[in-house]
Write an enzyme that holds these catalytic residues in place. Structure first.
Site, mmCIF file in Angstrom:
data_model
loop_
_atom_site.group_PDB
_atom_site.id
_atom_site.type_symbol
_atom_site.label_atom_id
_atom_site.label_comp_id
_atom_site.label_asym_id
_atom_site.label_seq_id
_atom_site.Cartn_x
_atom_site.Cartn_y
_atom_site.Cartn_z
ATOM 1 N N ILE A 1 -26.571 -4.135 31.487
ATOM 2 C CA ILE A 1 -27.080 -6.049 31.815
ATOM 3 C C ILE A 1 -27.844 -5.777 31.279
ATOM 4 O O ILE A 1 -28.480 -5.202 32.311
ATOM 5 C CB ILE A 1 -25.712 -5.576 32.869
ATOM 6 N N ALA A 2 -28.498 -6.584 30.123
ATOM 7 C CA ALA A 2 -29.898 -7.711 30.097
ATOM 8 C C ALA A 2 -29.742 -8.734 29.484
ATOM 9 O O ALA A 2 -28.577 -9.088 28.703
ATOM 10 C CB ALA A 2 -30.820 -6.844 29.494
ATOM 11 N N GLU B 1 -25.307 2.633 37.848
ATOM 12 C CA GLU B 1 -26.140 2.675 38.489
ATOM 13 C C GLU B 1 -27.536 1.842 38.720
ATOM 14 O O GLU B 1 -26.939 1.332 37.662
ATOM 15 C CB GLU B 1 -27.369 4.088 37.878
ATOM 16 N N ASN C 1 -33.860 -4.368 42.299
ATOM 17 C CA ASN C 1 -33.564 -5.209 41.575
ATOM 18 C C ASN C 1 -32.832 -5.251 42.836
ATOM 19 O O ASN C 1 -31.495 -5.448 42.221
ATOM 20 C CB ASN C 1 -32.900 -4.313 40.201
ATOM 21 N N TYR D 1 -24.008 -7.887 41.821
ATOM 22 C CA TYR D 1 -22.994 -6.383 42.006
ATOM 23 C C TYR D 1 -21.836 -6.461 43.299
ATOM 24 O O TYR D 1 -20.867 -6.370 43.041
ATOM 25 C CB TYR D 1 -23.418 -4.913 41.654
#
Length: 146
Positions: free
Chosen positions: A68-69, A102, A107, A114
């Site tokens: 996801i970016a 993962e 980060n 999450y």
């Protein structure tokens, strides 16, 4: 904002976003993932501009969030949350029970995202990432209870 399936014409924009990542996928890796029969890729658009993307793999009643970016110029606006929410809705519609991912242990923004969305740590992969070296936290979320 519009959430939709990624198209081949979107690859250049996704490559641009990936180039901003500490662990970017190569254009050939992106194309390979796009052609994966169990893979699903989505983009998030602001008007005509792709500002984020994600990749998922479905394996029966489990899924893995591979990436996801969000474009650097659009971070901090809740777009990661929006993209994740839409991806989770897609998985729920597919009757997926659990999703795994993962994430780099350092980060912090992603780890917060999450955790806020119900992911729990179920493991650690020591020295999983390189450039820079980092551990991977293995996270899991129950999506649908069967």
């Amino acid at each position: 904002m519009l959430f939709r399936a990624m198209l081949p014409a979107d690859l250049d924009s996704v490559v641009r976003i990936e180039s901003q990542s500490p662990s970017p996928w190569s254009p050939s890796s992106l194309l390979e993932e796009y052609n994966c029969p169990r893979g699903f890729q989505y983009v998030l658009l602001d008007g005509n501009l792709i500002v984020g993307w994600c990749a998922l793999t479905l394996l029966d009643f489990e899924a893995e969030l591979l990436k996801i970016a969000i474009d650097k110029s659009h971070r901090g606006q809740g777009l990661g949350q929006l993209l994740l929410k839409e991806a989770l809705a897609h998985l729920e519609a597919q009757n997926v029970c659990e999703i795994f991912l993962e994430v780099r242990s350092h980060n912090t923004p992603a780890c917060r995202l999450y955790a806020k969305n119900g992911f729990k740590q179920v493991g650690t992969r020591k020295n999983y990432y390189q450039n820079p070296a980092d551990d991977a936290l293995v996270l899991k979320k129950t999506v649908v209870n069967n």
